[in-house]
Design a protein around this motif. Structure first.
Motif, PDB file in Angstrom:
ATOM      1  N   ALA A   2      -8.417  -5.189  -4.511  1.00  0.00           N
ATOM      2  CA  ALA A   2      -8.143  -6.058  -5.719  1.00  0.00           C
ATOM      3  C   ALA A   2      -6.683  -6.133  -6.094  1.00  0.00           C
ATOM      4  O   ALA A   2      -5.743  -5.462  -5.623  1.00  0.00           O
ATOM      5  N   ALA A   3      -6.321  -7.059  -6.812  1.00  0.00           N
ATOM      6  CA  ALA A   3      -4.959  -7.084  -7.365  1.00  0.00           C
ATOM      7  C   ALA A   3      -4.511  -5.805  -7.871  1.00  0.00           C
ATOM      8  O   ALA A   3      -5.120  -5.029  -8.578  1.00  0.00           O
ATOM      9  N   GLY A   4      -3.537  -5.413  -7.465  1.00  0.00           N
ATOM     10  CA  GLY A   4      -2.654  -4.011  -7.909  1.00  0.00           C
ATOM     11  C   GLY A   4      -2.234  -3.302  -6.488  1.00  0.00           C
ATOM     12  O   GLY A   4      -2.632  -3.716  -5.654  1.00  0.00           O
ATOM     13  N   GLY A   5      -1.654  -2.324  -6.957  1.00  0.00           N
ATOM     14  CA  GLY A   5      -1.211  -1.626  -5.453  1.00  0.00           C
ATOM     15  C   GLY A   5      -1.725  -0.800  -5.014  1.00  0.00           C
ATOM     16  O   GLY A   5      -1.597   0.373  -5.538  1.00  0.00           O
ATOM     17  N   LEU A   6      -2.616  -0.824  -3.957  1.00  0.00           N
ATOM     18  CA  LEU A   6      -3.155   0.154  -3.223  1.00  0.00           C
ATOM     19  C   LEU A   6      -2.022   0.654  -2.348  1.00  0.00           C
ATOM     20  O   LEU A   6      -1.298  -0.122  -1.450  1.00  0.00           O
ATOM     21  N   TYR A  40     -12.990   7.685  -0.102  1.00  0.00           N
ATOM     22  CA  TYR A  40     -12.386   7.137  -1.392  1.00  0.00           C
ATOM     23  C   TYR A  40     -11.422   8.211  -1.941  1.00  0.00           C
ATOM     24  O   TYR A  40     -10.150   7.631  -2.471  1.00  0.00           O
ATOM     25  N   GLU A  41     -11.330   9.430  -1.864  1.00  0.00           N
ATOM     26  CA  GLU A  41     -10.714  10.580  -2.315  1.00  0.00           C
ATOM     27  C   GLU A  41      -9.298  10.794  -1.792  1.00  0.00           C
ATOM     28  O   GLU A  41      -8.125  10.626  -2.225  1.00  0.00           O
ATOM     29  N   GLN A  42      -9.269  10.492  -0.247  1.00  0.00           N
ATOM     30  CA  GLN A  42      -8.112  10.794   0.672  1.00  0.00           C
ATOM     31  C   GLN A  42      -7.697   9.659   1.388  1.00  0.00           C
ATOM     32  O   GLN A  42      -6.460   9.694   1.717  1.00  0.00           O
ATOM     33  N   GLY A  43      -8.323   8.501   1.341  1.00  0.00           N
ATOM     34  CA  GLY A  43      -8.162   7.669   2.194  1.00  0.00           C
ATOM     35  C   GLY A  43      -7.946   8.300   3.912  1.00  0.00           C
ATOM     36  O   GLY A  43      -8.214   9.211   4.093  1.00  0.00           O
ATOM     37  N   SER A  89      -6.411  -1.635   2.709  1.00  0.00           N
ATOM     38  CA  SER A  89      -7.634  -1.941   2.591  1.00  0.00           C
ATOM     39  C   SER A  89      -8.785  -1.119   2.972  1.00  0.00           C
ATOM     40  O   SER A  89      -8.413   0.182   2.795  1.00  0.00           O
ATOM     41  N   LEU A  90     -10.122  -1.614   2.917  1.00  0.00           N
ATOM     42  CA  LEU A  90     -11.045  -0.838   3.525  1.00  0.00           C
ATOM     43  C   LEU A  90     -11.721  -1.465   4.615  1.00  0.00           C
ATOM     44  O   LEU A  90     -11.810  -2.726   4.593  1.00  0.00           O
ATOM     45  N   TYR A  91     -12.035  -0.534   5.706  1.00  0.00           N
ATOM     46  CA  TYR A  91     -12.324  -1.286   7.012  1.00  0.00           C
ATOM     47  C   TYR A  91     -13.796  -0.924   7.399  1.00  0.00           C
ATOM     48  O   TYR A  91     -14.045   0.148   7.359  1.00  0.00           O
ATOM     49  N   THR A  92     -14.532  -2.004   8.091  1.00  0.00           N
ATOM     50  CA  THR A  92     -15.706  -1.818   8.709  1.00  0.00           C
ATOM     51  C   THR A  92     -15.734  -2.512   9.862  1.00  0.00           C
ATOM     52  O   THR A  92     -14.934  -3.462   9.987  1.00  0.00           O
ATOM     53  N   VAL A  93     -16.922  -2.453  10.471  1.00  0.00           N
ATOM     54  CA  VAL A  93     -17.145  -3.391  11.812  1.00  0.00           C
ATOM     55  C   VAL A  93     -18.417  -3.913  11.818  1.00  0.00           C
ATOM     56  O   VAL A  93     -19.307  -3.166  11.183  1.00  0.00           O
ATOM     57  N   SER A 131      -7.802   2.621   2.278  1.00  0.00           N
ATOM     58  CA  SER A 131      -6.493   3.040   1.398  1.00  0.00           C
ATOM     59  C   SER A 131      -7.419   4.233   0.495  1.00  0.00           C
ATOM     60  O   SER A 131      -8.574   3.897   0.117  1.00  0.00           O
ATOM     61  N   PRO A 132      -6.613   5.018  -0.081  1.00  0.00           N
ATOM     62  CA  PRO A 132      -7.069   5.921  -1.052  1.00  0.00           C
ATOM     63  C   PRO A 132      -7.564   5.162  -2.481  1.00  0.00           C
ATOM     64  O   PRO A 132      -6.792   4.242  -2.772  1.00  0.00           O
TER      65      PRO A 132
END
Length: 178
Positions: A6-10, A85-88, A110-114, A132-133
């Motif tokens: 989402a917009a904002g700095g991950l 979620y906690e650590q990335g 980001s958040l990754y899956t396949v 990303s955390p």
């Protein structure tokens, strides 16, 4: 597939890698070692039975129910979501081998899956592999699972917390995915 932030700095996906191996069977150390050997600059942690039972989880009641049923894949999926979620970091499946370093894959926050297999199992995705955390969509997954299921009504893991659930939830929520 990557769920864009989402917009904002991950922050970027940190160079933290781990495997989840819970239950009573021996871990496939040879396969797990291939990941460690291919990523010597990454921090590594094994999330095992000690880790499972010696920390607090938001979805503790669901994890405990899957462990009680001997459905360790369900407990593992729930652990994976909360750890990422906690650590990335990156949590490849422990029963897979590494054939190449994956640094190039995780260049964006980001958040990754396949996808599983788009012909025989369309819409099914693997439980998230890297993040990303504090990714907001991962938090939405954790919160949804917490608010939706009770131990008594918990279906089979792939339907309730794993492949089918996650594919359906991504379709329903429609996050920006690439």
């Amino acid at each position: 597939a990557a769920v864009k932030p989402a917009a904002g700095g991950l922050k970027p996906v940190p160079k933290k890698m781990g495997h989840i191996w819970i239950g009573y069977k021996r871990a496939p150390q040879q396969w797990m070692q291939t990941w460690i050997d291919s990523h010597p600059e990454w921090d590594y942690e094994l999330f095992d039975n000690d880790y499972l039972f010696n920390r607090d989880w938001k979805n503790k009641r669901l994890i405990a129910e899957y462990v009680r049923r001997g459905r360790f894949e369900g407990a593992s999926d729930l652990m994976r979501y909360e750890i990422l979620y906690e650590q990335g970091g990156f949590i490849p499946e422990a029963d897979s081998t590494c054939v190449e370093n994956v640094d190039i894959l995780f260049t964006l926050p980001s958040l990754y899956t396949v996808y599983e297999h788009e012909v025989s199992e369309p819409g099914f995705v693997s439980p998230f592999l890297a993040s990303s955390p504090k990714h907001p969509f991962l938090k939405a997954v954790i919160d949804h699972l917490h608010d939706t299921h009770t131990p008594q009504s918990l279906p089979a893991p792939f339907r309730s917390v794993g492949n089918k659930f996650l594919g359906d939830f991504i379709t329903e929520q429609n996050p920006e995915v690439s």
